[in-house]
Write an enzyme that holds these catalytic residues in place. Structure first.
Site, PDB file in Angstrom:
ATOM      1  N   GLN A 130      44.074  29.853  46.023  1.00 40.14           N
ATOM      2  CA  GLN A 130      43.801  31.293  46.148  1.00 40.14           C
ATOM      3  C   GLN A 130      42.444  31.637  45.559  1.00 40.14           C
ATOM      4  OE1 GLN A 130      46.869  34.445  45.212  1.00 40.14           O
ATOM      5  NE2 GLN A 130      45.591  34.732  43.417  1.00 40.14           N
ATOM      6  N   GLY A 131      41.575  32.248  46.360  1.00 42.69           N
ATOM      7  CA  GLY A 131      40.261  32.659  45.899  1.00 42.69           C
ATOM      8  C   GLY A 131      40.157  34.170  45.774  1.00 42.69           C
ATOM      9  N   SER A 133      40.004  36.021  42.029  1.00 43.40           N
ATOM     10  CA  SER A 133      39.245  36.370  40.827  1.00 43.40           C
ATOM     11  C   SER A 133      37.817  35.831  40.896  1.00 43.40           C
ATOM     12  CB  SER A 133      39.939  35.807  39.578  1.00 43.40           C
ATOM     13  OG  SER A 133      41.227  36.364  39.414  1.00 43.40           O
ATOM     14  N   GLU A 247      53.615  37.729  45.632  1.00 45.21           N
ATOM     15  CA  GLU A 247      53.435  37.008  44.371  1.00 45.21           C
ATOM     16  C   GLU A 247      54.264  37.634  43.257  1.00 45.21           C
ATOM     17  OE1 GLU A 247      49.917  35.907  41.139  1.00 45.21           O
ATOM     18  OE2 GLU A 247      49.488  37.226  42.827  1.00 45.21           O
TER      19      GLU A 247
END
Length: 320
Positions: A130-131, A133, A247
């Site tokens: 997951q990109g 932050s 999430e």
């Protein structure tokens, strides 16, 4: 399990099937390794070994619709499956692909994108990270600055993402990027990127313990086609909100927490360390966990039906 008395005949039969499966497939060494896990982040190798066993029944994508390759379980069946795995010490599965990307592409993807993403994900051929932050923004997604510049029919990505869990194991990454030079949420877009694309670099971020779970991912003139864009330019905020509700709201941690509390109590009693004060603390923990389990069940069912709001989803993660 508290709700067991309220289950219908079909749900009781499914619960019995799950328990029989776990009794046959969960070997003591696997459970012992999971119990010894010191990080809350799923162990990549062990989690994928367990996924291989779940794959035989498509229970690794039990919550996916059957039309897209899942088992098509009901929300209650999925809850029972997840709860019992945690309760019996099954390894946690790395969530980025099966739990996050799959449902998101099912919801927002084109037919071509679903065909490209879902089958290799189900087969275990692709592993995602997951990109979101960034170094200058942290987890404040409204401040994302990594930019995807439109050049003809292509996009060129420059910037970096940080605290990227398991990027060292992944061959794909989903990223929230800015596609306009302004600070509005409408300037954000959601991309699916192959990490073998020239210009993608992964640098490890090691914890004080020496563990390697996080990374920084750099994008230097990374060129992708329009097929990498999910849901169209400017739709990144809506897609990211949907994914974050998954999430925060649709995971089942109650079984894992219940197992940890039981193990803690057993160790205290075996050591002769249970006095009146400890009994009171254990009773309070049991009460709080029971309230958590009921909240998780209620809000998780909403999440499966697409009715969960972000504030309610956050409640589960905060309480956990």
């Amino acid at each position: 399990m508290l709700i067991e008395s309220a289950l219908g005949d079909a749900e009781r039969a499914f619960l019995a099937e799950v328990r029989a499966f776990l009794a046959a497939e969960l070997d003591p060494a696997l459970v012992a390794a999971e119990d010894a896990q010191r990080s809350f982040i799923a162990d990549h190798e062990r989690g994928n070994r367990w996924i291989d066993r779940l794959r035989r029944r498509r229970w690794h994508v039990g919550h996916w619709p059957a039309a897209h390759g899942g088992a098509g379980l009901t929300p209650m069946e999925n809850y029972l499956l997840q709860y019992e795995q945690g309760l019996h010490g099954a390894p946690a599965a790395p969530p980025m692909g099966l739990a996050y990307v799959g449902p998101t592409v099912i919801r927002f993807g084109t037919e071509a994108q679903r065909t490209a993403v879902l089958p290799p994900l189900i087969a275990g051929e692709d592993h995602w990270c997951q990109g979101f932050s960034e170094p200058g923004a942290g987890s404040d997604l409204a401040r994302v600055q990594t930019f995807a510049e439109r050049r003809g029919e292509r996009y060129v990505i420059n910037g970096s993402k940080i605290w990227t869990t398991d990027a060292q194991h992944a061959n794909k990454i989903f990223v929230l990027l800015r596609t306009r030079r302004d600070d509005s949420r409408e300037a954000l877009s959601f991309f699916l990127v192959d990490m073998a694309t020239p210009g993608v670099t992964v640098r490890p971020l090691r914890m004080l313990t020496g563990d390697h779970e996080f990374n920084q991912v750099f994008f230097d003139d990374v060129e992708v086609g329009p097929e990498a864009l999910l849901a169209g330019e400017g739709q990144g905020w809506a897609v990211a909100r949907f994914l974050l509700e998954i999430e925060r709201g649709s995971f089942v941690f109650g079984g894992r927490l219940r197992r940890r509390l039981a193990r803690l109590e057993a160790r205290l009693r075996a050591a002769g360390r249970v006095d009146a004060q400890v009994e009171h603390a254990l009773a309070r923990l049991d009460r709080d966990l029971l309230a958590y389990e009921m909240t998780e069940l209620r809000l998780g069912t909403l999440a499966q039906g697409g009715a969960l709001q972000n504030a309610a989803a956050n409640l589960i993660k905060i309480d956990w």
